[in-house]
Design an enzyme around this catalytic site. Structure first.
Site, PDB file in Angstrom:
ATOM      1  N   ASP A 297       0.835  -1.195   0.000  1.00  0.00           N
ATOM      2  CA  ASP A 297       0.000   0.000   0.000  1.00  0.00           C
ATOM      3  C   ASP A 297       0.876   1.254   0.000  1.00  0.00           C
ATOM      4  O   ASP A 297       1.969   1.244  -0.574  1.00  0.00           O
ATOM      5  CB  ASP A 297      -0.943  -0.029   1.216  1.00  0.00           C
ATOM      6  CG  ASP A 297      -2.304   0.563   0.935  1.00  0.00           C
ATOM      7  OD1 ASP A 297      -2.372   1.782   0.682  1.00  0.00           O
ATOM      8  OD2 ASP A 297      -3.301  -0.176   0.979  1.00  0.00           O
TER       9      ASP A 297
ATOM     10  N   HIS B 230      -3.939   5.929   3.477  1.00  0.00           N
ATOM     11  CA  HIS B 230      -4.657   4.746   3.007  1.00  0.00           C
ATOM     12  C   HIS B 230      -4.095   3.461   3.624  1.00  0.00           C
ATOM     13  O   HIS B 230      -4.837   2.626   4.147  1.00  0.00           O
ATOM     14  CB  HIS B 230      -4.585   4.687   1.483  1.00  0.00           C
ATOM     15  CG  HIS B 230      -5.447   3.646   0.849  1.00  0.00           C
ATOM     16  ND1 HIS B 230      -5.002   2.373   0.581  1.00  0.00           N
ATOM     17  CD2 HIS B 230      -6.729   3.693   0.416  1.00  0.00           C
ATOM     18  CE1 HIS B 230      -5.969   1.678   0.003  1.00  0.00           C
ATOM     19  NE2 HIS B 230      -7.031   2.452  -0.104  1.00  0.00           N
TER      20      HIS B 230
ATOM     21  N   SER C 135     -11.516  -1.082  -0.770  1.00  0.00           N
ATOM     22  CA  SER C 135     -10.210  -1.044  -0.105  1.00  0.00           C
ATOM     23  C   SER C 135     -10.307  -1.470   1.347  1.00  0.00           C
ATOM     24  O   SER C 135      -9.331  -1.963   1.928  1.00  0.00           O
ATOM     25  CB  SER C 135      -9.635   0.377  -0.148  1.00  0.00           C
ATOM     26  OG  SER C 135      -9.013   0.646  -1.372  1.00  0.00           O
TER      27      SER C 135
END
Length: 488
Positions: free
Chosen positions: A183, A219, A415
């Site tokens: 990520d 994220h 996600s």
């Protein structure tokens, strides 16, 4: 011609949060009314486009020619950036157009492809959730019950509907499992991740941020603390698992194929039990260079599978039926064989918790790998919905939101469904062990343990259930010992 693609939707909303916990110094601004609708219109099919030309080529060498190829690359002024002998691949930069043409003609070269940089997650749309949970020490007991996490009762319907909270009491909770998060990096200083990140093996392959695993986007941090956490502000699926940051995306959410391929091989070689990829792109494989890069990505996935790694990825947020689009258009890595592709579910105003999220890709081919075989909570906010319908998780202090180590964000997207399943796979790993045979049990039980909550064309095998999957793993572990022994 490739056109830009919206990727994994994430929106954080801070209205009403100050009523739930003490705010930091500056009061947050309530979001505009328009941000309360997270349901994107169903767009025309679009595929990802290269963001910019990058000075990389991906070369597949013919067997036994590595030394000769290295010498030729050096003679042409190139520099080998990554060597992946597991795939017979090298990543090279610094070659001129004439050098590339010269190499393409060499007998040592099976394929030479210009690398492509894509945006695998969207430009950051999160807002800082100015909330703070009281600091407390993580329990030292062998069984960790995280139902006392600060936001558990108010926001964490995702843990309850999947029976993850019940599994804390009846499973090893992922103890000993290693989950590699590919990520934007991880903020290892956040109170809910402190001590849980394997800093020694964490690495960055994002070109602009080499050697720096800090999460400048948030994220990766958000994703990581869904998998495992200290249970202070938020609970997690696998409280006793350990996570490793493999940064393959930079602060813009972008990365190259070579970065992603290298990250997968690296995780496999470092002993990952589970790889989570909450990222994706829709590509057109009728383009020769794209097709070759996808081939190398598939080879990396196959290599990781051969080492007993369970691979989980987000299905994507284009609201597409993936079984109904042209066959040359695929969502990667979600639709590649060997990957568990996860769609998203969400309630509306805390009712009907298994509705397919308005943005989620879906469509199942009836096989373990093909389309979207599984769904998990990803959150949503539609007309008549509530903030509690979203997913809450940790915020990175290195991101633009200037979060502290006790701050959290709220969002929605496939996600955030993917790490639910990655956490579940970590729990199963702690039951069945690690080997190629054990990973097959893991894959099988993730799907067999799902609750059928709607038509298979939309939900595949159903919505994940950690308790049922764990029971499946326990049943499978004993008769599978022979299979596991044979695979070692």
């Amino acid at each position: 011609m490739l056109t830009p693609r919206p990727a994994h939707l994430r929106v954080a909303l801070i209205a009403s949060l100050c009523a739930l916990a003490a705010c930091v110094d500056q009061s947050p601004v309530a979001p505009a009314a328009a941000t309360r609708t997270l349901s994107p219109s169903r767009p025309a099919l679009a595929v990802a486009s290269a963001q910019s030309a990058i000075d990389h080529v991906v070369i597949e060498a013919r067997a036994g020619s590595a030394a000769a190829l290295d010498a030729r690359i050096a003679a042409l002024g190139g520099r080998v950036e990554q060597k992946l002998p597991q795939l017979n691949v090298v990543v090279v930069r610094g070659l001129t157009a004439a050098g590339i043409a010269s190499l393409q003609a060499r007998p040592e070269v099976a394929h030479l492809t210009k690398d492509v940089k894509l945006r695998w997650i969207p430009t950051n749309t999160l807002q800082r959730a100015s909330t703070r949970a009281a600091v407390a020490k993580r329990p030292s007991a062998s069984t960790v019950d995280q139902s006392g996490a600060f936001f558990f009762d108010t926001f964490q319907w995702n843990m309850k509907v999947t029976k993850a909270n019940q599994a804390w009491l009846f499973t090893p909770e992922g103890k000993g499992a290693k989950v590699y998060v590919l990520d934007t990096g991880i903020d290892a200083t956040h109170q809910d991740l402190a001590g849980l990140v394997d800093l020694e093996n964490s690495a960055s392959f994002a070109e602009a941020e080499l050697g720096d695993i800090k999460d400048y986007e948030s994220h990766g941090t958000f994703v990581a603390s869904i998998i495992t956490s200290n249970g202070l502000g938020v609970a997690s699926v696998a409280p006793l698992a350990r996570i490793t940051a493999v940064k393959v995306l930079d602060a813009s959410g972008s990365g190259s194929f070579a970065d992603l391929i290298t990250g997968i091989v690296y995780a496999a070689d470092k002993g990952a039990d589970v790889i989570n990829m909450s990222l994706g792109a829709i590509v057109d494989t009728s383009d020769k260079e794209t097709r070759t890069l996808v081939f190398h990505l598939q080879a990396a996935i196959n290599y990781a599978r051969s080492r007993g790694v369970v691979i989980v990825a987000a299905s994507g947020n284009e609201a597409l039926d993936l079984t109904g689009i042209p066959p040359q258009i695929i969502s990667i890595p979600a639709e590649l064989p060997g990957v568990i592709s996860v769609g998203a579910t969400a309630p509306v105003n805390q009712m009907s918790f298994d509705k397919l999220a308005s943005y989620s890709n879906f469509g199942w081919t009836g096989t373990s790998f093909g389309g979207v075989p599984l769904v998990a909570p990803g959150g949503d906010l539609v007309e008549g919905g509530a903030l509690q319908d979203l997913i809450i998780s940790a915020c990175s202090q290195f991101s633009p939101f200037a979060c502290g180590p006790q701050d959290y964000l709220i969002g929605a997207g496939t996600s955030f469904a993917s790490p639910m399943v990655a956490g579940e796979s970590a729990v199963l790993r702690s039951i069945v062990g690690k080997s190629l045979g054990a990973s097959l049990i893991n894959y099988d039980c993730v799907l067999r343990g799902a609750d059928p909550v709607g038509p298979s064309s939309q939900y595949g095998r159903g919505r994940m259930n950690v308790i049922k999957a764990s029971e499946c793993a326990r049943r499978g572990a004993e008769p599978a010992r022979t299979l596991i022994a044979q695979s070692n």
